[in-house]
Design an enzyme around this catalytic site. Structure first.
Site, PDB file in Angstrom:
ATOM      1  N   CYS A   7      41.984  31.506  38.352  1.00 21.00           N
ATOM      2  CA  CYS A   7      41.106  32.168  37.520  1.00 21.00           C
ATOM      3  C   CYS A   7      39.764  31.943  38.075  1.00 21.00           C
ATOM      4  O   CYS A   7      39.017  30.916  37.586  1.00 21.00           O
ATOM      5  CB  CYS A   7      41.386  31.403  36.212  1.00 21.00           C
ATOM      6  SG  CYS A   7      42.795  31.814  35.408  1.00 21.00           S
ATOM      7  N   CYS A  10      44.497  49.644  42.529  1.00 19.03           N
ATOM      8  CA  CYS A  10      44.324  48.262  42.342  1.00 19.03           C
ATOM      9  C   CYS A  10      43.292  47.630  43.160  1.00 19.03           C
ATOM     10  O   CYS A  10      43.084  46.415  43.654  1.00 19.03           O
ATOM     11  CB  CYS A  10      45.794  47.507  42.287  1.00 19.03           C
ATOM     12  SG  CYS A  10      46.973  47.606  43.816  1.00 19.03           S
TER      13      CYS A  10
END
Ligand code: SAH
Length: 483
Positions: free
Chosen positions: A80, A412
């Protein structure tokens, strides 16, 4: 300025992988864990000619957009990159990343891009976490010798122990516990990348209507594997327990061979009104809620009336194809992984869709062959959804000669998207709409949906198997598309 100097840095920007960037007299320094708005004390760890890296020693004044990450291992784990940033800022950054790629790599005018870009598609409140339906946990040993699973620290293969990642929709610690207990009970070793020894490499978990566990091993069998399968089967909702053999010294997680220990060799998942069967080796979007929003945008861009012939290239298990099929005349899907094409065919049947046909092979080979052998088929809309490296150059040229009215490009990776849009724009298409979407909350990745409309009527439909490379090189020569 030299290595090991400690400097005070105002962080002003974010790099492509989510690192903070601050400038020392104009010289950019990349700092993992720092965020724009932070004033930080940084130790310089590596200095290159035009940029450097630093280690965050202390945040002197935190950015006003900083939040406390809810994850206990966020500082060590590589997952993250935006765990300590407000979600609004993350979404804003993702949108900017797309915009900048289109301007800098695609060569589009800023004013034009700002005019055509729509609002970014963000995650629903709170859903920037708990979204992943697929997790791949490496199995290894901690320094004290215990068998552990977790996630790789950024850029290395050191395992940060964590059995309950906050990004996953299911807490997988029960599965991990059963596998590790079995390994310890029977002295089964984890795989060691350096020596090539040891058995258990990864635990793959997929969730949908039920749970799939696939154990990736450096061999063919796990000792007392039926006992292990029975224990896993006691978990509620378990639908599939599989063994995958991977004996290669590689970063690729899955090997070729899959064997069913218990249950079926797929799980089923529902997106909107459609159901999909997904095998362990098939690609499936990890965030179904956001993926559905992206598909809806792609459908909107395709502007289907019910009569069109649509090509869905890089179709995976046929998700976009089947959503399109319900509003089109006929859909052809093309995908490189044969198992995914098998899934796509059963998914068409599962949803009572009979106006879709699927082909296994590379898009760059199958599309020209299909068009050359079927002169009666004319694509009205071509959808592409390639992996990060973007479309093959040869495919882009085949698409230009096929001359569909619209091309919907789902991507993406904004950099390769921008490179490919430049080629398609030079070939008679106009970029009409672009929407950035967040399918991978808290990570540095961003998804994009875009629409190109054919504006030149001069192109004849000539399908050749040869690539017109000259055009491509003239367009991208000297460009920074590789950076
Ligand atoms: N549209 C699908 C899959 C997108 S992911 C979905 O949303 O679920 C990209 C897919 O492209 C993967 O399934 C991958 O296996 C496939 N792929 C990669 N290279 C390819 C190529 N050269 N030709 C066709 N498919 C390819």
């Amino acid at each position: 300025m030299k290595k090991n100097d400690v400097v005070k840095l105002n962080i002003t920007d974010v790099g492509n992988s989510g690192e903070g960037i601050g400038k020392l007299d104009g010289f950019p320094v990349f700092v993992k864990g720092a965020l724009p708005g932070d004033i930080a004390r940084v130790r310089l760890t590596k200095l290159k000619k035009s940029y450097g890296y630093g280690r965050l020693e202390e945040i002197i004044t935190p950015s006003p957009d900083r939040i406390k990450s809810p994850c206990p291992v966020s500082e060590k784990c590589g997952g993250c990159v935006f765990g300590a940033w407000s979600y609004d800022r993350e979404l804003e950054w993702k949108n900017e990343k797309v915009k900048n790629a289109l301007i800098r790599i695609g060569g589009f005018e800023r004013a034009f891009i700002e005019e055509i870009m729509e609002e970014p598609i963000g995650a629903d409140s709170g859903k920037e976490y708990s979204y992943r339906n697929k997790t791949q946990l490496p199995v290894g040993r901690a320094k004290d010798g215990r068998i552990i699973t977790g996630f790789y620290a950024g850029r290395t293969h050191a395992i940060i122990e964590n059995n309950a990642c906050l990004l996953t929709e299911r807490d997988n610690s029960d599965i991990v516990r059963i596998v590790i207990n079995h390994m310890e009970k029977y002295g089964i070793d984890s795989y060691d990348e350096n020596t090539g020894q040891g058995l258990v490499r990864h635990i793959l978990v997929r969730t949908g209507e039920g749970v799939m566990v696939c154990l990736i091993i450096n061999g063919n069998k796990i000792p007392l594997e039926d006992e292990l399968a029975d224990e896993l089967w006691s978990i509620s909702g378990m639908a599939s327990v599989l063994i995958n053999t991977n004996t290669a010294n590689t970063n690729v997680i899955l090997g070729e061979k899959i064997r069913v220990l218990k249950g079926v060799d797929y799980i089923t998942d529902t997106m909107g009104e459609l159901s999909f069967r997904i095998g362990a080796k098939s690609f499936y979007q990890v965030n179904r809620t956001q993926a559905l929003k992206v598909y809806e945008k792609a459908l909107d861009y395709a502007q289907l009336s019910g009569r069109e012939t649509v090509f869905d290239l890089y179709c995976g298990i046929g998700t976009i194809s089947l959503f399109m099929a319900r509003r089109a005349g006929f859909v052809y899907g093309v995908e490189i992984v044969p198992e995914a094409i098998e899934n796509a065919k059963s998914n068409a049947a599962l949803n009572n869709i009979n106006n879709a046909e699927f082909f296994a092979g590379t898009a760059e080979e199958v599309l020209p062959e299909l068009l050359a052998s079927h002169p009666d088929i004319h694509p009205d809309v071509i959808v592409v959804d390639p992996p990060r490296k973007g479309c093959d150059e040869k495919l882009l040229h085949t698409m230009l000669s096929a001359a569909p009215d619209r091309i919907v490009y789902v991507s993406c990776d904004p950099a390769t998207l921008a490179r490919d849009l430049k080629i398609l724009s030079a070939g008679g298409y106009e970029l009409r709409n672009v929407t950035a979407a967040d399918q991978f909350g808290r990570s540095g990745h961003v998804e994009v949906v875009s629409l190109l409309q054919r504006v030149s009527n001069t192109r004849e439909r000539t399908i050749t198997l040869d690539v017109e490379m000259e055009d491509y090189h003239r367009i991208v020569n000297g460009d920074d598309h590789n950076k």
